[in-house]
Design a protein around this motif. Structure first.
Motif, short mmCIF file in Angstrom:
data_model
loop_
_atom_site.label_atom_id
_atom_site.label_comp_id
_atom_site.label_asym_id
_atom_site.label_seq_id
_atom_site.Cartn_x
_atom_site.Cartn_y
_atom_site.Cartn_z
N CYS A 43 0.85 -1.20 0.00
CA CYS A 43 0.00 0.00 0.00
C CYS A 43 0.88 1.24 0.00
N CYS A 46 -0.02 3.40 3.55
CA CYS A 46 0.30 2.96 4.92
C CYS A 46 1.41 1.92 4.94
N CYS A 126 -4.47 0.06 -0.14
CA CYS A 126 -5.09 -1.07 0.54
C CYS A 126 -6.55 -0.74 0.86
N MET A 128 -8.06 -0.58 3.64
CA MET A 128 -8.23 0.34 4.75
C MET A 128 -8.02 1.78 4.30
N CYS A 129 -6.92 2.02 3.55
CA CYS A 129 -6.63 3.38 3.12
C CYS A 129 -7.68 3.91 2.15
N ARG A 175 -7.90 -3.98 10.80
CA ARG A 175 -7.44 -2.87 9.97
C ARG A 175 -8.51 -1.82 9.72
ZN LIG Z 1 -2.95 1.36 3.29
#
Ligand SMILES: [Zn+2]
Ligand SMILES: [Zn+2]
Length: 354
Positions: A43, A46, A126, A128-129, A175
């Motif tokens: 990612c 992050c 990713c 989450m991001c 996450r």
């Molecule tokens: Zn990320």
């Protein structure tokens, strides 16, 4: 020594390795195998790595390169005392050349294998991001207080507990443990939380420290791809009374220790333990706080009574001596005045700064 015949080459042999003689065994033997080109998905925001179907947090690109090699390196199952030496070299920000040396023992014989591979770094975002940047949330945590407004200290404490809990959940692999938005209002605090699970943990951590109760309710948030989308609202209620509050219930004066579904505290009259349900204290009144205590001079100590110089009226007052009381004469003693009566502060509150 007994000899058998190798089924492959027909020679006599004393041992069979995987069903063939030693020579035939090592002829086609590969100690270790490694793909020539490996893709590593990381990612860009992050630094997490995609592995075995999911994103995992990583420290840095160096660790990612090493772990990518470890994941893709296969070593013969008969190998013992295996030693692996990985030597990565960055060619470009997107490419690493890695030399790998594997040393092991096979049937007591030392075997070495030199391998090399190219790692291609694929940078993406990713889940989450991408969810975080898209303002994603599964739960709303509304922090309020019962029949009052949360204090500044309570809000600060809540924000600290939220940070700590989020860190703990992230370390455990959740996450989606993140806060998309924090809104402070006159009534309290609203937090938009990535995962329902972390919302629940935050509520429990707040109750443990500050007391209070919470409830969960789903609410229809909208529609996505023809499906109804629900969000969970956590209604966190900080307790009506906080630690150190002094309340009256009937004739009793109680110092509050903690309040969740039940309130625990100490009776000011005799330092006995007090416990009551929310219904029991429905009519309770807030009459003071331990921080209002002042020091008074102990004039004399009898068997069952203490004579104290009332710091408010400067008259001597007799107070029932609590069990296990010990203090030197002329030493000062914290007292509190509630509704024209003087009380000793219970021992557990004496050294506190609150
Ligand atoms: Zn990320
Ligand atoms: Zn053979």
């Amino acid at each position: 020594m007994t000899f058998t015949i190798c089924p492959k080459c027909g020679n006599d042999t004393s041992v069979l390795l995987s069903g063939v003689c030693r020579e035939c065994f090592f002829q086609n033997f590969a100690l270790a195998q490694l793909p020539q080109v490996i893709q590593a998905r990381i990612c860009a925001s992050c630094g997490a790595r995609f592995t075995r179907g999911r994103w995992t947090d990583e420290d840095n690109i160096g660790t990612i390169v090493l772990k990518t090699i470890e994941d893709n390196l296969s070593i013969h199952e008969a190998a013992e005392d295996v030693e692996v030496c990985i030597n990565p070299r960055q060619l470009t920000p997107h490419m690493y050349k890695v030399e790998v040396e594997v040393v092991a023992a096979i049937q007591g014989e030392r075997v070495t294998s030199d391998l090399s591979s190219e790692i291609r770094i694929i940078r993406e975002s990713c889940e989450m991001c991408s969810r975080m940047s898209g303002g994603y949330f599964e739960g709303i945590l509304q922090i309020r207080a019962t029949e009052r407004i949360p204090t500044e200290n309570e809000i600060e404490a809540c924000l600290r507990i939220v940070d700590m809990t989020i860190d703990r959940m992230r370390a455990k692999g959740d996450r989606l443990a993140f806060i998309t938005d924090t809104i402070r209002s006159k009534e309290g605090l609203d937090l938009y939380i990535g995962s329902v699970n972390s919302g629940r943990h935050i509520c429990k951590a707040i109750i443990e420290e500050l007391g209070g109760t919470f409830s969960e309710s789903p609410s229809l948030f909208g529609q996505k791809d023809g499906k109804e989308v629900y969000r969970i609202t956590f209604s966190m209620r900080l307790p009506r009374f906080t630690p150190g509050d002094i309340i009256t219930i009937g004739n009793r004066k109680i110092v509050v220790k903690h309040m969740e579904k039940k309130l625990t505290g100490t009776d000011l009259t005799d330092s006995s333990r007090f416990i009551a349900t929310e219904d029991d204290i429905a009519l309770a009144k807030h009459v003071g706080h331990v921080r209002d205590a002042v020091n008074a001079v102990l004039v004399s100590e009898e068997e069952h009574e203490l004579m104290i110089l009332d710091p408010f009226t400067f008259r001597t007052v007799n107070i029932k001596k609590p069990a296990g009381f010990s203090l030197m004469e002329d030493e000062e003693i914290p007292v509190i005045r509630i509704e024209d009566a003087l009380f000793l502060l219970p021992p557990e509150w004496r050294k506190s700064d609150t």
